[in-house]
Design a protein around this motif. Structure first.
Motif, short mmCIF file in Angstrom:
data_model
loop_
_atom_site.label_atom_id
_atom_site.label_comp_id
_atom_site.label_asym_id
_atom_site.label_seq_id
_atom_site.Cartn_x
_atom_site.Cartn_y
_atom_site.Cartn_z
N SER A 1 0.98 4.17 -3.02
CA SER A 1 0.72 5.59 -2.78
C SER A 1 1.84 6.45 -3.36
CB SER A 1 0.58 5.84 -1.28
OG SER A 1 0.31 7.19 -1.01
N ASN B 1 -7.73 5.00 -4.46
CA ASN B 1 -6.98 6.15 -3.95
C ASN B 1 -6.98 7.26 -4.99
OD1 ASN B 1 -6.37 4.45 -1.82
ND2 ASN B 1 -4.27 5.17 -1.66
N ILE C 1 4.07 10.18 1.84
CA ILE C 1 3.03 9.58 1.01
C ILE C 1 1.70 9.91 1.68
CG2 ILE C 1 4.39 7.73 -0.07
CD1 ILE C 1 3.32 5.85 2.15
N ARG C 2 0.61 9.28 1.23
CA ARG C 2 -0.70 9.55 1.83
C ARG C 2 -1.32 8.26 2.37
NH1 ARG C 2 1.36 13.51 1.61
NH2 ARG C 2 0.72 15.54 0.80
N GLU C 3 -0.49 7.33 2.82
CA GLU C 3 -0.92 6.12 3.51
C GLU C 3 -0.01 5.96 4.71
OE1 GLU C 3 -3.36 4.03 2.99
OE2 GLU C 3 -3.95 4.15 0.88
N THR D 1 0.82 -1.22 0.00
CA THR D 1 0.00 0.00 0.00
C THR D 1 0.86 1.28 0.00
OG1 THR D 1 -1.94 -1.09 0.91
CG2 THR D 1 -1.71 1.26 1.39
N GLY E 1 -2.58 10.37 -3.82
CA GLY E 1 -1.99 9.14 -3.31
C GLY E 1 -2.70 8.57 -2.10
N GLY E 2 -3.74 9.27 -1.65
CA GLY E 2 -4.42 8.84 -0.42
C GLY E 2 -5.77 8.20 -0.69
#
Ligand code: VG1
Ligand code: CO
Length: 566
Positions: A98, A134, A390-392, A94, A138-139
């Motif tokens: 992202s 997503n 990132i967005r995770e 994951t 990136g989230g």
């Protein structure tokens, strides 16, 4: 290659939860089930950008990943997307996915991604599968987008598919197709680990961490013991730790990703990562870590199995942020945690004069704050830690953050955490999960409890000779400070006058039945030295008793004990 317009009917319950749509594998195997959901993602997730857009696709390699990747490629082609960037074998953690979205591809913006995972839920033919969309940042898609996806699934009557398109995504390379009446379509199958490792090298000082492991900084080797639980982190962990940082390969456990996670439950906590904990008790290793199925969760342990509570891990990383090279060149404006997470990071923010935000459960609520530059680091009590790289949430990042801090501070994990408590006081935390309980009983428990909340305010609750007075009792609501969107009904809270809290929530990631989560936290000031270092379960016992009694847990669930305690 021809496009086939295929008639279909809606399936009930294709409503994305905390983190995408998660169901048992046989449910996804129903004819058109996956196709419907993928079509809905493309329509609602991409909207008017759909034609000509490009997406990243990949997942944790669990059972059904290959089939689902195939379906996505064929439906994307038929819907006029210009390109898919697919991890080799449909495999990407994951966090790696992202990053690929955010990086763009060959100079062009990537419009989002589709992640095939059910995270920490077991896999295999009878296990869970999941699909998550997503966005361009990136989230995970925000509520407005997942609601729109769900709306489409309730009305869908057809999907478009390029049935005869064959793509061998087990081989890295470029695959090009002409889709009749639609246009040119490209699948770029890429190596799953390279870009992520490049990113980690930019964030951390690899040579310094390598020296730490080799014993060059302290005169003593630092040994790690890492458990990938047959999930997605295996290849990333092996490459980084062995090839780049010189760790001993025999100190890496379960690094081969398996479609059924070797029959295990890939959730990095004290219950499911038991072997790791036991091996750490032999005292041969200085730091232990485990990661979940899709690689976004982490558990950090010190020598002899010293447990770092995730709420503390977040606070310690935030407090030591200056040791991480990535943050040396960036303005750090604040931190965030989800509502059920203990407030240790709040105290760090206060000491540093920074903002802190309290969001609903689920990583999607951090996205806006990061995009607006308001937060640098955030986390959840559920073994999720991450930053705005990132967005995770990012399990491997969390491990490297700890190693980087250890390299500078040259102290043990336990010393660092204990000193943190001595400086800030300790936010003691525990979570009880009642997994797979009867949904009707779980809903009744929540309704019963919520109805009483207004009357609780000002009332005393006692157990084991300790009394707590209720200051606030409500159903948590969050207004996003960036776009003003409001999320209601995010968990029942009972906050006591001394700051201790009880939180009750229903899980939004399960695939069958219901899971009740009970979160308990309490603050021990640093000068309360007789209690500061006591085990969490001892310190929280009165509050746990109050919680179980107040919500009538046993009556509503028929359970005498939780399935998991973290
Ligand atoms: C759980 C956790 C939450 C986390 C979510 C996704 O949600 O509590 O903190 O963000 O899983 O994590 P819930 O609704 O079941 O409590 V993961 O690792 O599945 O992407
Ligand atoms: Co996960």
């Amino acid at each position: 290659i021809a496009v086939v317009e295929t008639p279909t009917k809606p399936f009930a319950g294709q409503k994305p939860g905390t983190s995408g749509l998660r169901k048992r594998v046989p449910e996804f195997q129903q004819q058109n089930y996956t196709e419907n959901f993928v079509q809905a993602i493309l329509d609602a997730g991409l909207g008017s950008k759909k034609k000509g857009s490009q997406l990243v696709v990949g997942g944790d390699g669990r059972f059904l990943s290959m089939e689902a990747t195939n379906v996505i490629i064929k439906i994307a082609a038929a819907n006029g997307l210009s390109r898919l960037i697919v991890g080799q074998n449909g495999f990407l953690s994951t966090p790696a996915l992202s990053n690929l979205i955010r990086k763009g591809h060959e100079g062009r913006v990537v419009d989002g991604g589709i992640i095939l995972t059910a995270s920490h839920n077991p896999g295999g033919p009878k296990g869970d599968f999941g699909i998550k969309f997503n966005c361009e940042n990136g989230g995970p898609a925000p509520d407005q987008v997942t609601d729109a996806i769900y709306q489409i699934t309730t009305k869908i009557d057809k999907y478009l598919i390029a049935k005869d398109l064959e793509c061998d995504f087990t081989q890295v390379g470029r695959y090009e197709y002409d889709i009749e009446g639609v246009g040119h379509f490209v699948v770029d199958v890429i190596d799953s680990v390279t870009e992520y490792i490049n990113l980690m090298q930019k964030i951390f000082d690899f040579p310094k961490i390598k020296s730490l492991l080799a014993g060059e900084l302290t005169g003593r080797k630092l040994r790690v013991l890492l458990d990938s639980m047959h999930g997605a982190t295996g290849p990333y962990i092996s490459t980084i730790l062995v090839d780049h940082l010189g760790a001993d390969p025999s100190d890496l456990l379960r690094t081969v990703p398996k479609p059924d996670f070797g029959g295990g439950h890939p959730d990095p906590n004290l219950t499911y990562a038991k072997t790791l904990v036991e091996r750490l008790h032999t005292g041969e290793h200085d730091l232990g870590a485990a990661f979940d199925g899709d690689g976004d969760r982490n558990m950090i342990l010190g020598k002899n199995g010293f447990f770092v509570c995730p709420s503390d891990s977040l606070a310690v990383i935030a407090d030591n942020i200056d040791y991480i090279p990535y943050f040396k060149t960036r303005k750090v404006a604040g931190f965030a945690r989800s509502m059920p997470t203990a407030g240790a990071v709040d105290l760090v923010a206060k000491a540093k004069g920074l903002q802190v935000y309290e969001t609903p459960t689920g990583w999607k609520y951090f996205g806006n704050l990061m995009d607006a530059g308001r937060i640098a680091i955030c986390g959840e009590e559920s073994f999720g830690t991450g930053s705005d790289h990132i967005r995770e949430k990012d399990g491997v990042w969390a491990l490297l953050a700890w190693l980087q801090i250890l390299a500078d501070r040259k102290e043990s994990v336990e010393e660092i955490v204990t000193k943190h408590w001595q400086k800030y006081g300790r936010n003691v935390f525990t979570r009880y999960d009642y997994e797979n309980v009867d949904a009707a009983g779980a809903n009744l428990l929540m309704t019963f409890l919520e109805a009483q909340l207004p009357a609780f305010v000002g009332r005393d609750f006692s157990a084991n000779g300790v009394t707590y007075k209720v200051a606030v009792a409500d159903n948590f609501q969050y207004t996003d400070p960036v776009d003003g969107s409001v999320a209601t009904k995010q968990g029942l809270r009972i906050v006591f006058e001394d700051g201790s809290r009880l939180v009750f929530r229903l899980s939004g990631t399960g695939s069958a039945g219901a899971t009740i989560r009970l979160y308990v936290d309490s603050y021990i000031p640093s000068n309360d030295t007789s209690r500061l270092l006591l085990p969490a379960h001892e310190l929280l016992k009165p509050l746990v008793l109050i919680a179980l009694d107040t919500c009538k847990m046993e009556q509503f669930t028929n359970r005498k004990a939780p399935t998991v305690i973290t």
